[in-house]
Scaffold this motif. Sequence first.
Motif, PDB file in Angstrom:
ATOM      1  N   THR A 171       0.810  -1.228   0.000  1.00 57.95           N
ATOM      2  CA  THR A 171       0.000   0.000   0.000  1.00 57.95           C
ATOM      3  C   THR A 171       0.838   1.271   0.000  1.00 57.95           C
ATOM      4  OG1 THR A 171      -0.150  -0.080   2.431  1.00 57.95           O
ATOM      5  CG2 THR A 171      -1.951  -1.104   1.179  1.00 57.95           C
ATOM      6  N   ALA A 172       2.139   1.153  -0.211  1.00 64.16           N
ATOM      7  CA  ALA A 172       2.990   2.337  -0.289  1.00 64.16           C
ATOM      8  C   ALA A 172       2.540   3.200  -1.470  1.00 64.16           C
ATOM      9  CB  ALA A 172       4.444   1.919  -0.465  1.00 64.16           C
ATOM     10  N   PRO A 173       2.820   4.518  -1.436  1.00 63.76           N
ATOM     11  CA  PRO A 173       2.369   5.400  -2.508  1.00 63.76           C
ATOM     12  C   PRO A 173       2.739   4.925  -3.908  1.00 63.76           C
ATOM     13  CG  PRO A 173       3.186   6.701  -0.675  1.00 63.76           C
ATOM     14  CD  PRO A 173       3.472   5.262  -0.344  1.00 63.76           C
ATOM     15  N   SER A 174       3.966   4.475  -4.102  1.00 66.28           N
ATOM     16  CA  SER A 174       4.393   4.041  -5.432  1.00 66.28           C
ATOM     17  C   SER A 174       3.617   2.817  -5.904  1.00 66.28           C
ATOM     18  CB  SER A 174       5.897   3.740  -5.434  1.00 66.28           C
ATOM     19  OG  SER A 174       6.206   2.727  -4.488  1.00 66.28           O
ATOM     20  N   LYS A 175       3.325   1.903  -4.981  1.00 64.38           N
ATOM     21  CA  LYS A 175       2.571   0.696  -5.344  1.00 64.38           C
ATOM     22  C   LYS A 175       1.144   1.054  -5.726  1.00 64.38           C
ATOM     23  CE  LYS A 175       6.002  -2.079  -4.221  1.00 64.38           C
ATOM     24  NZ  LYS A 175       6.951  -1.118  -3.629  1.00 64.38           N
ATOM     25  N   ARG A 176       0.545   1.970  -4.997  1.00 63.36           N
ATOM     26  CA  ARG A 176      -0.826   2.386  -5.302  1.00 63.36           C
ATOM     27  C   ARG A 176      -0.888   3.057  -6.675  1.00 63.36           C
ATOM     28  NH1 ARG A 176      -4.089   3.930  -0.039  1.00 63.36           N
ATOM     29  NH2 ARG A 176      -2.797   3.068   1.617  1.00 63.36           N
ATOM     30  N   LEU A 177       0.082   3.920  -6.956  1.00 59.30           N
ATOM     31  CA  LEU A 177       0.088   4.621  -8.231  1.00 59.30           C
ATOM     32  C   LEU A 177       0.172   3.652  -9.406  1.00 59.30           C
ATOM     33  CD1 LEU A 177       2.372   7.711  -7.514  1.00 59.30           C
ATOM     34  CD2 LEU A 177       0.055   7.786  -8.455  1.00 59.30           C
ATOM     35  N   LEU A 178       1.009   2.639  -9.275  1.00 57.33           N
ATOM     36  CA  LEU A 178       1.172   1.687 -10.372  1.00 57.33           C
ATOM     37  C   LEU A 178      -0.075   0.829 -10.563  1.00 57.33           C
ATOM     38  CD1 LEU A 178       4.883   0.584  -9.905  1.00 57.33           C
ATOM     39  CD2 LEU A 178       3.910   1.880 -11.807  1.00 57.33           C
ATOM     40  N   ARG A 179      -0.793   0.541  -9.458  1.00 54.62           N
ATOM     41  CA  ARG A 179      -2.032  -0.211  -9.603  1.00 54.62           C
ATOM     42  C   ARG A 179      -3.102   0.626 -10.305  1.00 54.62           C
ATOM     43  NH1 ARG A 179      -0.924  -2.411  -4.466  1.00 54.62           N
ATOM     44  NH2 ARG A 179      -2.249  -0.859  -3.455  1.00 54.62           N
ATOM     45  N   LEU A 180      -3.178   1.888  -9.946  1.00 56.26           N
ATOM     46  CA  LEU A 180      -4.186   2.771 -10.531  1.00 56.26           C
ATOM     47  C   LEU A 180      -3.830   3.205 -11.944  1.00 56.26           C
ATOM     48  CD1 LEU A 180      -4.865   5.052  -7.431  1.00 56.26           C
ATOM     49  CD2 LEU A 180      -6.442   3.388  -8.424  1.00 56.26           C
ATOM     50  N   CYS A 181      -2.513   3.269 -12.210  1.00 60.79           N
ATOM     51  CA  CYS A 181      -2.047   3.786 -13.498  1.00 60.79           C
ATOM     52  C   CYS A 181      -0.824   2.975 -13.939  1.00 60.79           C
ATOM     53  CB  CYS A 181      -1.704   5.272 -13.352  1.00 60.79           C
ATOM     54  SG  CYS A 181      -1.300   6.077 -14.896  1.00 60.79           S
ATOM     55  N   PRO A 182      -1.019   1.812 -14.546  1.00 59.02           N
ATOM     56  CA  PRO A 182       0.094   0.932 -14.915  1.00 59.02           C
ATOM     57  C   PRO A 182       1.134   1.588 -15.824  1.00 59.02           C
ATOM     58  CG  PRO A 182      -1.999  -0.227 -15.082  1.00 59.02           C
ATOM     59  CD  PRO A 182      -2.336   1.218 -14.868  1.00 59.02           C
ATOM     60  N   ASP A 183       0.743   2.623 -16.550  1.00 58.50           N
ATOM     61  CA  ASP A 183       1.683   3.288 -17.449  1.00 58.50           C
ATOM     62  C   ASP A 183       2.463   4.410 -16.769  1.00 58.50           C
ATOM     63  OD1 ASP A 183       0.874   1.695 -19.587  1.00 58.50           O
ATOM     64  OD2 ASP A 183      -0.734   3.072 -20.151  1.00 58.50           O
ATOM     65  N   TYR A 184       2.279   4.573 -15.484  1.00 60.03           N
ATOM     66  CA  TYR A 184       2.915   5.672 -14.751  1.00 60.03           C
ATOM     67  C   TYR A 184       4.439   5.573 -14.820  1.00 60.03           C
ATOM     68  CZ  TYR A 184       4.311   8.554 -10.752  1.00 60.03           C
ATOM     69  OH  TYR A 184       4.902   9.500  -9.941  1.00 60.03           O
ATOM     70  N   LEU A 185       5.080   6.671 -15.200  1.00 60.30           N
ATOM     71  CA  LEU A 185       6.543   6.751 -15.265  1.00 60.30           C
ATOM     72  C   LEU A 185       7.014   7.645 -14.121  1.00 60.30           C
ATOM     73  CD1 LEU A 185       7.033   7.245 -19.119  1.00 60.30           C
ATOM     74  CD2 LEU A 185       7.296   5.136 -17.791  1.00 60.30           C
ATOM     75  N   LYS A 186       7.641   7.053 -13.145  1.00 55.43           N
ATOM     76  CA  LYS A 186       7.952   7.790 -11.914  1.00 55.43           C
ATOM     77  C   LYS A 186       8.950   8.919 -12.127  1.00 55.43           C
ATOM     78  CE  LYS A 186      10.374   5.726  -8.761  1.00 55.43           C
ATOM     79  NZ  LYS A 186      10.791   4.779  -7.709  1.00 55.43           N
TER      80      LYS A 186
END
Length: 222
Positions: A171-186
Amino acid sequence: MITVGVLCEGQTEETMVRDFLAPELFSAGIILVPTILLTGTTAGGASGRGGVSKWSKIEKDLRNRLSSTPHWAAVTMLIDYYGLPQDTPGMADRPTGSARQKVEYVEQRIAERIGHPRFIPYLVLHETETWVFAAAEQLADWYDDATLGGELKRQADASGGPEGVNDRPDTAPSKRLLRLCPDYLKTQDGPVAVADLGLPALRAACPHFDTWIGKLLALTSS
């Protein structure tokens, strides 16, 4: 103008400093110089950069920067609290209480360990991706996806604010972002959204971050 060195955990943090924080603080008379944490050197090869596995590597880099840059006003760091090495000063005996109380305790112990008047510790609650949760609307505009922005805001509000989005592996922020937006480029999308949000709004959304920025700004009047 004064110069402040920023030891960054990795490329994402370096980008946040270079593309977002440095332009914002330049107008206040502060030049930020980001460098990425050196993690090791292979025989005959280049030094590895990024990531944190042992406190000793962080400490070595901090001490090297402090000793080699006496003309800098300060040296600080931009390292995630999530995933911080367990041998970091203060991690083993953190007090009970809120996440902010715990991270401030660890920062205090790190400051005591380094023991240098020009050192300003800072650990991000809980990752730099936390700042992207504060910039939910801006990330939604970047992706043209209002649903994404609404869900990021909902999760941040449910956690008591962006800095409350927790640090469990699932549930860390980076994990949540990737679940919600698989194309997210950090290294791209996050810095763009946060820069679009702007420093005053990020300070208002993230109290622990706000305290750090206040300490940096105070250097210009000392």
